[in-house]
Design a protein around this motif. Sequence first.
Motif, PDB file in Angstrom:
ATOM      1  N   GLU A  90      48.454  39.150 -11.763  1.00 37.30           N
ATOM      2  CA  GLU A  90      47.645  39.107 -12.584  1.00 37.30           C
ATOM      3  C   GLU A  90      47.891  37.853 -13.695  1.00 37.30           C
ATOM      4  O   GLU A  90      47.427  36.891 -14.168  1.00 37.30           O
ATOM      5  CB  GLU A  90      47.046  40.186 -13.345  1.00 37.30           C
ATOM      6  CG  GLU A  90      46.408  41.122 -12.545  1.00 37.30           C
ATOM      7  CD  GLU A  90      45.895  42.400 -12.949  1.00 37.30           C
ATOM      8  OE1 GLU A  90      46.178  42.518 -14.181  1.00 37.30           O
ATOM      9  OE2 GLU A  90      44.981  43.180 -12.461  1.00 37.30           O
ATOM     10  N   ALA A  91      49.417  37.728 -14.047  1.00 34.90           N
ATOM     11  CA  ALA A  91      49.923  36.939 -14.866  1.00 34.90           C
ATOM     12  C   ALA A  91      50.020  35.691 -14.390  1.00 34.90           C
ATOM     13  O   ALA A  91      49.952  34.714 -14.993  1.00 34.90           O
ATOM     14  CB  ALA A  91      51.157  37.688 -15.454  1.00 34.90           C
ATOM     15  N   ARG A 123      55.331  36.816 -19.282  1.00 36.71           N
ATOM     16  CA  ARG A 123      54.082  37.064 -19.413  1.00 36.71           C
ATOM     17  C   ARG A 123      53.411  38.585 -18.834  1.00 36.71           C
ATOM     18  O   ARG A 123      52.893  39.390 -19.744  1.00 36.71           O
ATOM     19  CB  ARG A 123      52.907  36.265 -18.959  1.00 36.71           C
ATOM     20  CG  ARG A 123      51.646  36.396 -19.441  1.00 36.71           C
ATOM     21  CD  ARG A 123      50.481  35.202 -18.835  1.00 36.71           C
ATOM     22  NE  ARG A 123      49.351  35.355 -19.476  1.00 36.71           N
ATOM     23  CZ  ARG A 123      48.707  34.335 -19.806  1.00 36.71           C
ATOM     24  NH1 ARG A 123      49.229  33.327 -19.938  1.00 36.71           N
ATOM     25  NH2 ARG A 123      47.346  34.621 -20.434  1.00 36.71           N
ATOM     26  N   ALA A 170      42.348  28.511 -11.114  1.00 35.43           N
ATOM     27  CA  ALA A 170      43.543  28.827 -10.845  1.00 35.43           C
ATOM     28  C   ALA A 170      43.859  28.412  -9.506  1.00 35.43           C
ATOM     29  O   ALA A 170      44.751  27.550  -8.896  1.00 35.43           O
ATOM     30  CB  ALA A 170      44.054  30.337 -10.691  1.00 35.43           C
ATOM     31  N   PRO A 182      38.098  31.944 -13.880  1.00 36.82           N
ATOM     32  CA  PRO A 182      39.694  31.803 -13.899  1.00 36.82           C
ATOM     33  C   PRO A 182      40.223  31.754 -12.647  1.00 36.82           C
ATOM     34  O   PRO A 182      41.029  30.933 -12.388  1.00 36.82           O
ATOM     35  CB  PRO A 182      40.377  32.880 -14.910  1.00 36.82           C
ATOM     36  CG  PRO A 182      39.169  33.951 -14.909  1.00 36.82           C
ATOM     37  CD  PRO A 182      37.979  33.146 -14.788  1.00 36.82           C
ATOM     38  N   SER A 217      46.669  34.203 -14.283  1.00 35.89           N
ATOM     39  CA  SER A 217      46.281  33.740 -15.814  1.00 35.89           C
ATOM     40  C   SER A 217      47.116  32.111 -16.345  1.00 35.89           C
ATOM     41  O   SER A 217      46.679  31.367 -16.806  1.00 35.89           O
ATOM     42  CB  SER A 217      46.582  34.734 -16.801  1.00 35.89           C
ATOM     43  OG  SER A 217      45.830  36.017 -16.624  1.00 35.89           O
ATOM     44  N   CYS A 218      48.214  32.439 -15.869  1.00 38.26           N
ATOM     45  CA  CYS A 218      49.166  31.159 -16.099  1.00 38.26           C
ATOM     46  C   CYS A 218      48.847  29.920 -15.561  1.00 38.26           C
ATOM     47  O   CYS A 218      48.628  28.999 -15.909  1.00 38.26           O
ATOM     48  CB  CYS A 218      50.708  31.483 -15.837  1.00 38.26           C
ATOM     49  SG  CYS A 218      51.657  32.459 -16.950  1.00 38.26           S
ATOM     50  N   ALA A 254      45.675  29.203 -14.245  1.00 37.69           N
ATOM     51  CA  ALA A 254      44.362  28.672 -14.784  1.00 37.69           C
ATOM     52  C   ALA A 254      44.658  28.128 -16.228  1.00 37.69           C
ATOM     53  O   ALA A 254      44.037  27.040 -16.419  1.00 37.69           O
ATOM     54  CB  ALA A 254      43.546  30.069 -14.814  1.00 37.69           C
ATOM     55  N   GLU A 255      45.675  28.448 -16.967  1.00 40.46           N
ATOM     56  CA  GLU A 255      45.634  27.964 -18.390  1.00 40.46           C
ATOM     57  C   GLU A 255      46.675  26.717 -18.359  1.00 40.46           C
ATOM     58  O   GLU A 255      46.598  25.819 -19.006  1.00 40.46           O
ATOM     59  CB  GLU A 255      46.471  29.026 -19.363  1.00 40.46           C
ATOM     60  CG  GLU A 255      45.436  30.292 -19.683  1.00 40.46           C
ATOM     61  CD  GLU A 255      45.849  31.235 -20.268  1.00 40.46           C
ATOM     62  OE1 GLU A 255      47.103  31.115 -20.921  1.00 40.46           O
ATOM     63  OE2 GLU A 255      45.256  32.580 -20.244  1.00 40.46           O
ATOM     64  N   SER A 271      53.564  26.609 -14.636  1.00 43.06           N
ATOM     65  CA  SER A 271      53.615  27.954 -14.403  1.00 43.06           C
ATOM     66  C   SER A 271      54.766  28.319 -13.435  1.00 43.06           C
ATOM     67  O   SER A 271      54.821  28.317 -12.250  1.00 43.06           O
ATOM     68  CB  SER A 271      52.166  28.369 -13.457  1.00 43.06           C
ATOM     69  OG  SER A 271      51.223  28.199 -14.391  1.00 43.06           O
TER      70      SER A 271
END
Length: 205
Positions: A31-32, A53, A116, A112, A35-36, A38-39, A45
């Motif tokens: 999950e981290a 994270r 990602a 997201p 998120s990384c 996507a961001e 990443s």
Amino acid sequence: MGGVSATTAPGAVDRRPKQDRSRATRQRLLEAAVSCLAEHGWAGSTVSVVAERAGVSRGAAQHHFPTREDLFTAAVEYVAEERSTALRALFPEGAANRRAVIDALVDLYTGPLFRAALHLWVAASNEEQLRPRVTELEAKVGRETHRIAVDLLDADESRPGVRETVQGLLDMARGLGLANLLTDDRGRRERVVAQWAALLEHALG
């Protein structure tokens, strides 16, 4: 996305079985990673960033995923499966309202996960080691999404053009997701989706 297991309070002893702890750590990492990605995109990443994270050591991360490619392809696949499960759960007995199904399918490409996955596709276009793995993953996710769409739309693919119509819906949804990356395209998207819903009703019968 799926929920992250509660972390153990500082100084407390985690008394869960080792297998459960390992599974929870793996899920946090996945999950981290999504998120990384996507961001921050592929370049920002790293395994270290994801491990921090997720609240685990880099060594623990590499125990579960020996390479960066292992981690990120597994992460996108994991969340894709989670989203597929969530999509089916919205309509456990099928859906008479095709517009609701179409809206849910379009939503798959505006969250997201899609962002990602897009970063992963771009990276794969330049990374020889990553490309075959992402190509295989995308084919698998695409097949599963198509199957779900056919089931939920109650589409009879034995009829001429129905398979292509359903795939066209998914391709359209992907395009709307791309348009949504830079600006809030909700107003135009709703008009396009409404038109596609009308076309699908006519095509599917």
